[in-house]
Design an enzyme around this catalytic site. Sequence first.
Site, PDB file in Angstrom:
ATOM      1  N   GLU A   1      54.752  35.438  43.266  1.00 36.79           N
ATOM      2  CA  GLU A   1      54.415  36.847  43.098  1.00 36.79           C
ATOM      3  C   GLU A   1      54.501  37.642  44.391  1.00 36.79           C
ATOM      4  O   GLU A   1      54.927  38.799  44.403  1.00 36.79           O
ATOM      5  CB  GLU A   1      52.993  36.908  42.525  1.00 36.79           C
ATOM      6  CG  GLU A   1      52.435  38.285  42.325  1.00 36.79           C
ATOM      7  CD  GLU A   1      50.957  38.246  41.996  1.00 36.79           C
ATOM      8  OE1 GLU A   1      50.486  39.206  41.380  1.00 36.79           O
ATOM      9  OE2 GLU A   1      50.271  37.268  42.373  1.00 36.79           O
TER      10      GLU A   1
ATOM     11  N   ASP B   1      46.318  46.798  43.700  1.00 41.13           N
ATOM     12  CA  ASP B   1      44.933  46.387  43.524  1.00 41.13           C
ATOM     13  C   ASP B   1      44.714  45.024  44.182  1.00 41.13           C
ATOM     14  O   ASP B   1      45.123  44.025  43.598  1.00 41.13           O
ATOM     15  CB  ASP B   1      44.527  46.382  42.055  1.00 41.13           C
ATOM     16  CG  ASP B   1      45.571  45.731  41.142  1.00 41.13           C
ATOM     17  OD1 ASP B   1      46.765  45.699  41.470  1.00 41.13           O
ATOM     18  OD2 ASP B   1      45.164  45.260  40.072  1.00 41.13           O
TER      19      ASP B   1
END
Length: 570
Positions: free
Chosen positions: A503, A319
């Site tokens: 991340e 996403d």
Amino acid sequence: MIPPEIRRSVLLQKAIKLALAGTLLTFASFSATAADPSSDTETPQPPDILLGPLFNDVQNAKLFPDQKTFADAIPNSDPLMILADYRMQRNQSGFDLRHFVDVNFTLPKAGEKYVPPAGQSLREHIDGLWPVLTRSTKNVEKWDSLLPLPESYVVPGGRFREIYYWDSYFTMLGLAESGHWDKVADMVANFGYEIDAWGHIPNGNRTYYLSRSQPPFFAFMVELLAQHEGDDALKEYLPQLQKEYAYWMEGVETLQPGQQNQRVVKLEDGSVLNRYWDDRDTPRPESWVEDIATAKSNPNRPATEIYRDLRSAAASGWDFSSRWMDNPQQLSTIRTTTIVPVDLNALLYQLEKTLARASAAAGDRAKASHYDALANARQQAIEMHLWNNKEGWYADYDLKNNKIRDQLTAAALFPLYVNAAAKDRAAKVAAAAQAHLLQPGGLATTSVKSGQQWDAPNGWAPLQWVAAEGLQNYGQDDVAMEVTWRFLTNVQHTYDREKKLVEKYDVSSTGTGGGGGEYPLQDGFGWTNGVTLKMLDLICPQEKPCDSVPSTRPASLSATPTKTPSAATQ
């Protein structure tokens, strides 16, 4: 529903009725299929349903830079009471919405910034982070959006204060590498508990994540635990593996060719494959304002359709990505639910193979044969419908246009990862990945620059691992080493400069965290820690492990546990 034992004044009862009416009216404007709070008293409701117009007003007022903040806020009393109070106060002169929130809610604490000891190597830093990222939620507040879990678990870090489904497998790889098999067992137990409690593993342990799952890595988790505990782990979690499979395949028995139901699709030739799906079609509570803005930007589509596709993309873990869009520069053209993803179907092939293995371990030969047959049928469907013969790589299938999509993404490596690819096709995928996705800092997610985080120039740790393992499975050792070495170098250079793991990474160079998406770059970071530690031990011999990435590229990767190849790899 107001508990009968609670006695309230007539005025308050009227206010509560008004509040409830407002809630229902608000959600009717978003979707007629939103979950009914009274339909299942066992399932906790997300904050957008609990708080109705109050939730909508707070999020639209943008009181907090991150929409996830209020989604994670804990009501200090019964939400119905708070909502009634809000209905009475909000039109009064001098009403202060932020003050009302501060009085009636406990906001999530800002995470304490972890300052590692000076002079730590990369390995020492990761090992030191495991306790920092460990959480326990056996008991939570009554109206907390956080769902309790019986055992402790490791969170990704940053704004992600809860456990996430597919993240956790890659985190667990690192925990196992660090010798924390107790934590691996605890996390598998937690996911087994969620399957028993909710019928599936939700996106994360929040009420607002219950309407969807994520890439199904539970079979890989159980297989990982079985490396330590043997077949006992397979036998212990066989019931939960079966329940997860039932969740993904729900409704398949009644499908006719060309039909879809939730997560399962039947193509015109009768082939059964799967897609990502979210049971709700409203804005995501954790990204409320962003989703509403996205829907408004494309008035030619029903808002509920866009909301469902945004949610389903969140279920995919990607996403967002151009992979799901008609126009990579316009998020509102997203149509996740009309796309059959190659990675999802590879993972479900693995689930079917693990079910066969677990059934055999439990002595049920008939069930083992049944699941093997399902896996073989899925493998044939992948080869028939998810292979782009013109381009020479695995890709997603477009249900809307009834054809294979042309875009090359890192998802093309998943059939190699689960040993479901034909050998000649695996070689073509390796060549395509090397030519189009391999960058100085690792493997790019796609070759498209859309501004979304699951596109170029970003590279993500789980996709590096899947690619390197998949390439090794088919003897593409040199490309596997290039992916591993370049990504590790990127991680090391970033760590040398910033003393943290992040991340995602910009793989167009080395030493830079990734960008794009709905929120700032997050530190921590669970799956990066796990993959980095695992890769460190692959590039260095067991007799001489390395604590940091070597300055020169090793000749080859160390041997990894051999997976049983499928018939297609022979």
